[in-house]
Design a protein around this motif. Structure first.
Motif, short mmCIF file in Angstrom:
data_model
loop_
_atom_site.label_atom_id
_atom_site.label_comp_id
_atom_site.label_asym_id
_atom_site.label_seq_id
_atom_site.Cartn_x
_atom_site.Cartn_y
_atom_site.Cartn_z
N GLY A 9 2.97 15.20 -5.84
CA GLY A 9 3.67 15.03 -5.17
C GLY A 9 4.99 15.00 -6.12
N TYR A 10 5.84 14.56 -5.78
CA TYR A 10 7.30 14.57 -6.49
C TYR A 10 7.10 14.63 -7.44
CZ TYR A 10 8.57 13.60 -1.49
OH TYR A 10 9.43 13.92 0.01
N VAL A 11 6.23 13.80 -8.76
CA VAL A 11 6.74 13.73 -9.51
C VAL A 11 5.53 14.28 -10.71
CG1 VAL A 11 5.99 13.05 -11.96
CG2 VAL A 11 7.30 11.47 -10.36
N ASP A 30 -4.81 19.05 -7.14
CA ASP A 30 -4.44 18.33 -5.82
C ASP A 30 -5.96 18.06 -4.99
OD1 ASP A 30 -1.98 16.87 -5.15
OD2 ASP A 30 -3.27 16.66 -3.89
N ILE A 31 -6.22 17.09 -4.37
CA ILE A 31 -7.38 16.74 -3.57
C ILE A 31 -7.02 17.17 -1.94
CG2 ILE A 31 -8.55 15.19 -3.98
CD1 ILE A 31 -6.85 12.72 -2.58
N LYS A 35 -2.47 21.48 1.26
CA LYS A 35 -0.53 21.48 -0.32
C LYS A 35 -1.39 22.62 -1.03
CE LYS A 35 1.35 17.20 -1.33
NZ LYS A 35 1.55 16.13 -2.20
N TYR A 70 -11.54 20.05 -9.50
CA TYR A 70 -11.60 19.60 -11.07
C TYR A 70 -11.74 20.03 -12.38
CZ TYR A 70 -9.43 14.18 -10.02
OH TYR A 70 -8.25 13.97 -9.49
N VAL A 84 -0.34 11.08 -9.33
CA VAL A 84 -0.75 10.40 -8.90
C VAL A 84 -0.13 8.92 -8.26
CG1 VAL A 84 -3.32 11.46 -8.36
CG2 VAL A 84 -3.15 9.36 -9.08
N THR A 86 0.78 5.57 -6.43
CA THR A 86 0.48 3.81 -6.95
C THR A 86 1.60 2.87 -5.91
OG1 THR A 86 2.33 4.20 -8.39
CG2 THR A 86 0.41 3.76 -9.49
N SER A 120 2.14 8.14 -14.00
CA SER A 120 1.81 7.44 -12.37
C SER A 120 2.89 6.28 -13.23
CB SER A 120 0.97 7.11 -11.91
OG SER A 120 0.46 8.89 -11.72
N THR A 121 3.69 5.18 -12.30
CA THR A 121 4.22 3.62 -12.27
C THR A 121 2.70 3.00 -13.19
OG1 THR A 121 6.76 4.64 -11.98
CG2 THR A 121 5.95 2.36 -12.85
N GLU A 151 8.17 8.42 -15.79
CA GLU A 151 8.53 9.42 -15.68
C GLU A 151 9.97 8.30 -15.34
OE1 GLU A 151 8.37 12.62 -15.24
OE2 GLU A 151 11.30 12.19 -14.65
N GLU A 155 14.68 11.86 -7.25
CA GLU A 155 14.04 12.54 -6.27
C GLU A 155 15.82 13.21 -5.75
OE1 GLU A 155 11.70 11.20 -2.68
OE2 GLU A 155 10.58 10.11 -4.12
N SER A 259 10.64 5.87 -2.46
CA SER A 259 9.59 5.95 -2.87
C SER A 259 9.16 4.67 -4.36
CB SER A 259 8.34 6.63 -3.52
OG SER A 259 8.74 7.15 -4.56
N LYS A 263 8.87 -0.84 -4.77
CA LYS A 263 7.47 -0.98 -4.27
C LYS A 263 7.57 -1.78 -6.28
CE LYS A 263 5.92 3.38 -6.20
NZ LYS A 263 5.41 3.31 -7.95
N ARG A 327 9.97 7.61 2.67
CA ARG A 327 9.47 6.03 1.74
C ARG A 327 10.41 5.26 1.64
NH1 ARG A 327 5.46 8.46 -2.42
NH2 ARG A 327 7.00 9.82 -2.65
N1 LIG Z 1 8.70 9.85 -6.43
C1 LIG Z 1 9.58 9.52 -7.92
O1 LIG Z 1 10.96 9.71 -7.41
C2 LIG Z 1 8.68 9.11 -9.10
C3 LIG Z 1 9.93 9.08 -9.71
C4 LIG Z 1 9.35 8.62 -11.50
C5 LIG Z 1 7.86 8.47 -10.91
N2 LIG Z 1 7.01 7.85 -9.89
C6 LIG Z 1 5.97 7.31 -9.71
O2 LIG Z 1 5.16 8.98 -9.68
C7 LIG Z 1 3.63 8.49 -9.52
C8 LIG Z 1 3.16 10.01 -8.37
O3 LIG Z 1 4.16 9.05 -7.05
P1 LIG Z 1 5.04 10.59 -6.09
O4 LIG Z 1 6.21 10.28 -5.51
O5 LIG Z 1 4.96 11.99 -6.64
O6 LIG Z 1 4.17 10.59 -5.07
P2 LIG Z 1 3.24 11.09 -4.07
O7 LIG Z 1 3.05 10.64 -3.43
O8 LIG Z 1 4.19 12.28 -3.41
O9 LIG Z 1 1.48 12.55 -4.34
C9 LIG Z 1 0.16 11.79 -5.22
C10 LIG Z 1 -0.55 13.66 -5.36
O10 LIG Z 1 -1.64 12.89 -5.99
C11 LIG Z 1 -2.59 13.67 -4.75
N3 LIG Z 1 -3.58 12.84 -4.95
C12 LIG Z 1 -4.12 11.75 -4.33
N4 LIG Z 1 -5.17 11.66 -5.20
C13 LIG Z 1 -6.06 12.40 -5.87
C14 LIG Z 1 -6.93 12.77 -6.98
N5 LIG Z 1 -7.91 11.38 -6.69
N6 LIG Z 1 -7.26 13.58 -7.44
C15 LIG Z 1 -5.64 14.83 -7.56
N7 LIG Z 1 -5.07 14.69 -6.27
C16 LIG Z 1 -4.86 13.27 -5.56
C17 LIG Z 1 -1.86 13.49 -3.46
O11 LIG Z 1 -2.35 14.68 -2.37
C18 LIG Z 1 -0.64 13.86 -3.62
O12 LIG Z 1 -0.17 15.04 -3.61
C19 LIG Z 1 3.80 7.00 -8.55
O13 LIG Z 1 3.49 6.48 -9.99
C20 LIG Z 1 5.24 6.86 -8.87
O14 LIG Z 1 5.55 5.52 -8.70
C21 LIG Z 1 7.58 8.44 -8.75
#
Ligand SMILES: NC(=O)c1ccc[n+]([C@@H]2O[C@H](COP(=O)([O-])OP(=O)(O)OC[C@H]3O[C@@H](n4cnc5c(N)ncnc54)[C@H](O)[C@@H]3O)[C@@H](O)[C@H]2O)c1
Ligand SMILES: O=c1ccn([C@@H]2O[C@H](COP(=O)(O)OP(=O)(O)O[C@H]3O[C@H](CO)[C@@H](O)[C@H](O)[C@H]3O)[C@@H](O)[C@H]2O)c(=O)[nH]1
Length: 444
Positions: A9-11, A30-31, A35, A70, A84, A86, A120-121, A151, A155, A259, A263, A327
């Motif tokens: 995802g973004y992170v 990624d699952i 993507k 994996y 992933v 949270t 992840s947070t 992290e 965004e 996002s 939360k 989000r």
């Molecule tokens: N978005 C932000 O700006 C940001 C910044 C700092 C920290 N965070 C934290 O980082 C974490 C990720 O956030 P995000 O916004 O990148 O999430 P996101 O929802 O954008 O991406 C999550 C990814 O994980 C994949 N995924 C889910 N289950 C999986 C599995 N079992 N195996 C492999 N891949 C799997 C999903 O398909 C998705 O692509 C969160 O805990 C968030 O709080 C986010």
């Protein structure tokens, strides 16, 4: 070093791309197969300025790959990052089911000693839980270290932040794991702060909660400015000159979204309750934010009496500029309230429209330009301060809208100029133009 990053995802994607750019061999897992296919072609599944170019460059150099499997992703990995989601559960706590699934998969597929890094947070204590799950799933006895490496990227400027962040926090309980992750990160040239795992986990929540508090504080002050005839921009400029306060993150607006802040503040409140240390201040921060998201609609209702049958142009739908992420965007609450009040809502966003369609009320229609959204609208609301939206001239609003009435949730324009241009201009914590206000009789 050979690195696996789980979750793109973004992170995860930004982390994987940045780590490959400083020379590591990175495989992202990624699952989501669609993507993965897209990323293999060098296409970013998210809108993040600058990301795709660095992604393509590193794929071509053979340092960056993507997989759903994996086994392939972990085969040679000395380090595996968990990135992933949270998300928030209904009770406000963090939903750890994606983390649990990843920890199980890492345990099942790890073939040699590995350092598992949580990006992840996650609530304080989760890394211990991750270690436990991995160990329960291992086939043979191998060494698994867990490291908390929260992290801090934002965004919209994630690529810049990955290479120029203020700090990299490494929380570990063995020296060797801390040293390994320090080595991974050294080429970034960003200050590294090493601590224990639980403190690292807490640094992330405390940082987000503090930033959210700053925003709710300034939003409360802006509402007081409105009530008492002061100007929030002058107030924050004067406050920000105090080095102890600092001049960043003091922009009043329509509340924080995205996002993370919503939360993470909820999760910390729940964590505090569970620990028997209720966090009343943070509860108020959240309450203030919920109220602030409704402010612009309240202002419009006060102005028009009823919004029944009014057509409203919403300019900017994403929770902040330079992202397609919807989000917890304040635009969701605002569109819902407007539709509930009987208004016709036309939305426009330079990038986030497709994602907006999934979360905004079905009654909202969409325009392909700001001009198209405003034509035939009775008034406009600026919700996201995209450069493109800030660049719209006041006299353009005058020619586009049925009536030149603008509600600016991001304080993009100067009220004096709006008045000179004959625009009725409502903003946050600053004087409204073309409306009479009763002067206060006593400061008490
Ligand atoms: N978005 C932000 O700006 C940001 C910044 C700092 C920290 N965070 C934290 O980082 C974490 C990720 O956030 P995000 O916004 O990148 O999430 P996101 O929802 O954008 O991406 C999550 C990814 O994980 C994949 N995924 C889910 N289950 C999986 C599995 N079992 N195996 C492999 N891949 C799997 C999903 O398909 C998705 O692509 C969160 O805990 C968030 O709080 C986010
Ligand atoms: O002065 C300000 C600054 C921000 N915001 C709002 O706050 C929200 C969050 O903005 P920002 O922090 O820039 O974006 P995020 O991408 O959500 O990043 C935050 O959340 C991430 C996820 O945890 C962290 O990594 C980042 O450090 C933290 O800034 C947005 O709705 C902004 O409009 C304001 O209203 N006023």
């Amino acid at each position: 070093m050979n690195i696996a990053v789980v979750g793109t995802g973004y992170v995860g994607l930004v982390t994987g791309v940045a780590l490959s750019d400083i020379g590591h061999n990175v495989t992202c897992i990624d699952i989501d197969i669609e993507k993965v296919k897209k990323m293999k072609r060098g296409e970013s599944p998210i809108y993040e300025p600058g990301l795709e170019d660095i992604m393509k460059k590193n794929i071509e150099k053979g340092r960056l790959d993507f997989t759903k499997c994996y086994e392939d992703g972990l085969k040679n990995a000395q380090v595996a990052y968990i990135a992933v989601g949270t998300p928030e559960k209904e009770d406000g706590t963090a939903d750890l089911r994606f983390i649990e699934a990843v920890a199980e998969s890492i345990g099942q597929h790890a073939e040699h000693d590995i350092v598992v890094v949580t990006k992840s947070t996650v609530p304080v204590g989760t890394n211990d839980y991750i270690r436990e799950i991995i160990q329960q799933n291992l086939f043979e006895n191998m060494k698994v270290d867990v490291v908390s490496n929260p992290e801090f990227l934002r965004e919209g400027s994630a690529v810049h932040d990955a290479f120029h962040g203020d700090r990299i926090v490494i929380g570990a309980d063995t020296q060797s794991a801390a040293d390994t992750i320090e080595q991974v990160n050294l080429p970034f040239g960003i200050p590294i702060y090493k601590t224990d795992i639980r403190s690292a986990e807490m640094i992330k929540y405390a940082s987000n909660a503090f930033l959210a508090t700053k925003i709710s504080f300034v939003n409360e002050i802006s509402n007081l400015c409105d009530a008492l005839g002061a100007n929030i921009e002058d107030v924050t400029a004067g406050m920000g000159m105090d080095a102890r306060i600092g001049n960043k993150f003091l922009n009043a607006g329509i509340g924080y979204g995205g996002s993370c802040f919503p939360k993470d503040t909820s999760a910390l409140v729940q964590l505090a309750d569970q620990a028997g240390e209720p966090f009343e201040l943070l509860r108020s921060v959240i309450k203030t934010n919920d109220k602030q998201k409704r402010l612009l609609v309240e202002k419009a209702k006060e102005r028009f009496g009823s919004l029944q049958g009014k057509t409203v142009a919403l300019l900017g739908l994403a929770f902040k500029p330079n992202t397609d992420d919807m989000r917890e965007a304040p635009s969701i609450t605002i569109a819902q309230e407007l539709v509930l009040a009987g208004a016709n809502v036309v939305g426009y966003d330079p990038i986030a429209t497709e994602n907006a369609k999934n979360v905004l009320p079905g009654a909202v229609t969409y325009a392909t330009t700001a001009k198209e959204a405003c034509q035939n609208a009775d008034f406009a609301m600026i919700l996201t301060e995209w450069d493109e939206i800030q660049a719209i001239q006041l006299d353009e609003y005058k020619s586009w809208l049925n009536e030149p009435i603008l509600f600016d949730g991001r304080n993009c324009h100067n009220p004096t100029k709006a008045k000179q241009n004959g625009i009725e201009y409502h903003s946050i914590g600053r004087p409204t133009t073309q409306q009479q206000k009763q002067p206060a009789t006593s400061p008490n």
